[in-house]
Design an enzyme around this catalytic site. Structure first.
Site, PDB file in Angstrom:
ATOM      1  N   GLU A 174      48.567 -28.601-130.138  1.00 21.41           N
ATOM      2  CA  GLU A 174      49.975 -28.737-129.754  1.00 21.41           C
ATOM      3  C   GLU A 174      50.877 -28.556-130.974  1.00 21.41           C
ATOM      4  OE1 GLU A 174      50.559 -31.844-126.306  1.00 21.41           O
ATOM      5  OE2 GLU A 174      49.334 -32.725-127.909  1.00 21.41           O
ATOM      6  N   LYS A 203      57.266 -31.973-119.986  1.00 19.84           N
ATOM      7  CA  LYS A 203      56.216 -31.335-120.773  1.00 19.84           C
ATOM      8  C   LYS A 203      55.234 -30.679-119.789  1.00 19.84           C
ATOM      9  CE  LYS A 203      53.039 -32.307-124.594  1.00 19.84           C
ATOM     10  NZ  LYS A 203      52.504 -33.342-125.483  1.00 19.84           N
TER      11      LYS A 203
END
Length: 119
Positions: free
Chosen positions: A21, A98
């Protein structure tokens, strides 16, 4: 209190607890509801007496694109602080989406919603 809403603001950030990420980044979406009194602006038809939502959008995008954090809860808090720096904004609801969170089962979205005020 009146409300000005911005929905679906998109920006790319490198937030998350996993190395992938942080390295690759991902798109985050942000919804804002700004609480303020719009009557003075409406009475005088004067942008200076309300919040300039274009500027708020740019500032929020800069927060998402800026310094990485582990949690979207932290990101939401930083966004709320940015919005409350505008004098006319008395309250803000921030929802951070997200949609590409690293989850191993099918899902549509992950969100965190916070409400902050000057009081």
């Amino acid at each position: 209190m009146d409300r000005v809403a911005l929905r679906g603001l998109k920006a790319r950030g490198h937030h998350g607890v996993f190395p992938k990420e942080r390295e690759e980044g991902q798109t985050f979406l942000v919804d804002l509801v700004l609480g303020l009194d719009t009557r003075p602006a409406a009475a005088d038809d004067d942008l200076a007496k309300t919040v300039h939502y274009g500027i708020v959008a740019e500032e929020v995008a800069a927060v998402v694109e800026g310094e990485p954090v582990n949690l979207i809860e932290t990101l939401a808090e930083r966004i709320a602080e940015t919005c409350l720096k505008h004098e006319q904004v008395q309250e803000v609801e921030v929802r951070v989406h997200k949609p590409d969170a690293p989850i191993n089962v099918p899902f549509d979205d992950v969100t965190v919603t916070i409400i902050r005020s000057r009081a």
